[in-house]
Design an enzyme around this catalytic site. Structure first.
Site, short mmCIF file in Angstrom:
data_model
loop_
_atom_site.label_atom_id
_atom_site.label_comp_id
_atom_site.label_asym_id
_atom_site.label_seq_id
_atom_site.Cartn_x
_atom_site.Cartn_y
_atom_site.Cartn_z
N THR A 194 0.94 -1.39 -0.05
CA THR A 194 0.14 -0.02 0.02
C THR A 194 0.85 1.22 -0.07
O THR A 194 1.79 1.42 0.77
CB THR A 194 -1.03 -0.02 1.23
OG1 THR A 194 -1.48 -1.19 1.41
CG2 THR A 194 -1.71 1.30 1.25
N ARG A 222 -11.69 -10.37 -2.67
CA ARG A 222 -11.09 -9.99 -1.53
C ARG A 222 -10.84 -8.25 -1.41
O ARG A 222 -10.38 -8.03 -2.60
CB ARG A 222 -9.75 -10.71 -1.33
CG ARG A 222 -9.19 -10.50 -0.02
CD ARG A 222 -7.95 -9.32 -0.15
NE ARG A 222 -7.22 -9.04 1.33
CZ ARG A 222 -6.49 -7.89 1.31
NH1 ARG A 222 -6.28 -7.27 0.40
NH2 ARG A 222 -5.72 -7.89 2.41
N VAL A 223 -11.19 -7.82 -0.47
CA VAL A 223 -10.85 -6.39 -0.38
C VAL A 223 -10.24 -6.31 1.27
O VAL A 223 -10.55 -6.87 2.11
CB VAL A 223 -12.15 -5.59 -0.37
CG1 VAL A 223 -11.79 -4.09 0.26
CG2 VAL A 223 -12.74 -5.32 -1.65
N GLY A 224 -9.07 -5.51 1.40
CA GLY A 224 -8.44 -5.35 2.36
C GLY A 224 -8.69 -4.10 3.40
O GLY A 224 -9.97 -3.47 3.11
N ASP A 225 -7.79 -3.72 4.05
CA ASP A 225 -7.99 -2.41 5.03
C ASP A 225 -8.11 -1.01 3.95
O ASP A 225 -8.73 -0.05 4.64
CB ASP A 225 -7.22 -2.38 6.07
CG ASP A 225 -5.71 -2.40 5.45
OD1 ASP A 225 -5.26 -3.01 4.65
OD2 ASP A 225 -4.68 -1.35 5.96
N THR A 245 -0.17 -0.09 6.58
CA THR A 245 0.08 -1.22 5.28
C THR A 245 0.68 -2.14 5.91
O THR A 245 0.70 -2.64 7.03
CB THR A 245 1.22 -0.39 4.36
OG1 THR A 245 1.87 -1.20 3.38
CG2 THR A 245 2.49 -0.39 5.41
N GLY A 246 0.36 -3.50 5.04
CA GLY A 246 0.55 -4.63 5.66
C GLY A 246 -0.55 -5.48 5.37
O GLY A 246 -1.74 -5.22 4.37
N GLY A 248 -3.90 -6.50 5.65
CA GLY A 248 -5.29 -5.83 5.94
C GLY A 248 -6.10 -6.33 6.81
O GLY A 248 -6.93 -5.68 7.48
N1 GLY Z 1 -2.93 -3.29 3.13
C1 GLY Z 1 -3.51 -3.70 2.01
C2 GLY Z 1 -4.59 -4.82 1.91
O1 GLY Z 1 -4.23 -5.47 3.03
O2 GLY Z 1 -4.92 -4.86 1.08
#
Ligand code: GLY
Length: 334
Positions: A194, A222-225, A245-246, A248
């Protein structure tokens, strides 16, 4: 820090400009309310400053220079991250990003403005500049989140171009991955994912953005943070801002960026707040050994902080014409 006390801190910016912060504590507000801490104000504004996650110096310097020319924090960060979104060699954002396991490049982004407004796009295909698209959602629609095909159609209505995001290089790497289909995101590689950027402009206003393709070879859908307010990004123009970042999934479970900003509201400096947010993840058990998470944060006085679970995380900083690479401290020293 005793919240009830009238506290005056003195901080030094990178160029030696002295700024003071005054936290009014409960004397300035209702008993039992944190609103008083929201009144934390620098006595002297810091000079414009831009910080960003990872080794994104071109993007961060672009943002820093725009701030120095008097542009708003919001304009500077959207233009700043656009540099990396357009960089085919960056496999974590925009064109050339790592696809999902079915070969689709899907991008997530969000933005927050100094007035607390928010816009986000989730799982968007064929659009390079998703941070700018998130800003359009914030400014041109009655909504805050748009996803997938709807977000893509909205992009075309706003003049964005349709572009193929899977480059020959990212397609080749995906086909190589398919040979084993071993899904084990490698620390600082597949989950080095990110670009988050936070800025303070010459009016002292704060804005933030993050843009990502998420985890490499993630499941379709899939969607992250990153596009989720409070997790991937949070901005409170009275207090400060944070971006993550990392992995999510772990940031989402601890609502990490909101946590960092609330910790600052309650008296921590950005470094202490980032460390505490990482410790919340660590406390959940040993799983942290297998993934990276990092936060960067800035407060209203222009103090910054960064902290990661593992070695290898860097933060970029640009202030007073000076770009800096800050190697982040981290938890797992064993
Ligand atoms: N930090 C971004 C994700 O996990 O998608």
């Amino acid at each position: 820090m005793n919240r009830r006390k009238f506290i005056q801190n003195t901080v030094l910016t990178g160029t030696g400009i002295v700024a003071g912060t005054v936290a009014l504590g409960c004397e300035g507000g209702k008993e039992g309310s944190n609103d008083a801490f929201a009144k934390t104000q620098p006595l002297i504004k810091p000079s414009p400053i831009s910080i960003s996650t990872w080794n994104t110096s071109s993007a961060n310097n672009a943002s820093g220079k725009l701030l120095e020319q008097g542009n708003s924090a919001l304009d500077a960060i959207i233009s700043g991250v656009a540099v990396e979104e357009a960089n085919e060699e960056n496999t974590t954002v925009g064109i050339g990003a790592t696809p999902d396991r079915e070969g689709n490049v899907t991008l997530d982004a969000c933005v927050m403005s100094p007035d607390g407004d928010y816009g986000a796009v989730l799982a968007v295909e064929n659009i390079v500049h998703v941070a700018a698209l998130a800003r359009k959602v914030m400014e041109e629609t009655p909504h805050v989140i748009m996803a997938s095909k709807g977000a893509e159609e909205f992009a075309y209505s706003q003049g964005f171009k349709k572009e193929k995001l899977l480059t020959p290089a990212s397609e080749k790497a995906w086909k190589e991955w398919l040979k084993t289909s071993d899904y084990k995101p490698e620390i600082n590689i597949e989950n080095h994912d990110t670009i988050g950027m936070l800025a303070i402009d010459d009016k002292g206003d704060i804005a933030g953005v993050c843009t990502t393709s998420g985890l490499g070879y993630k499941m379709k859908g899939r969607v992250g943070d990153s596009p989720i307010i409070g997790s991937g990004l949070f901005v409170d123009n009275e207090v400060g801002a944070a971006v993550a970042t990392g992995m999510g999934e772990e940031v989402l479970k601890t609502v990490g960026s909101f946590l960092v900003v609330e910790l600052m509201r309650n008296g921590m400096n950005p470094q202490e707040a980032c460390e505490e947010a990482i410790h919340r993840i660590i406390k959940k058990g040993d799983r942290y050994k297998n993934f990276q998470v990092a936060y960067i944060a800035i407060n209203k006085a222009g103090e910054t902080g960064s902290y990661a679970i593992h070695d290898g995380f860097t933060m970029m900083k640009h202030q007073d014409g000076k770009p800096e690479v800050i190697v982040s401290d981290y938890y797992n020293k064993i």
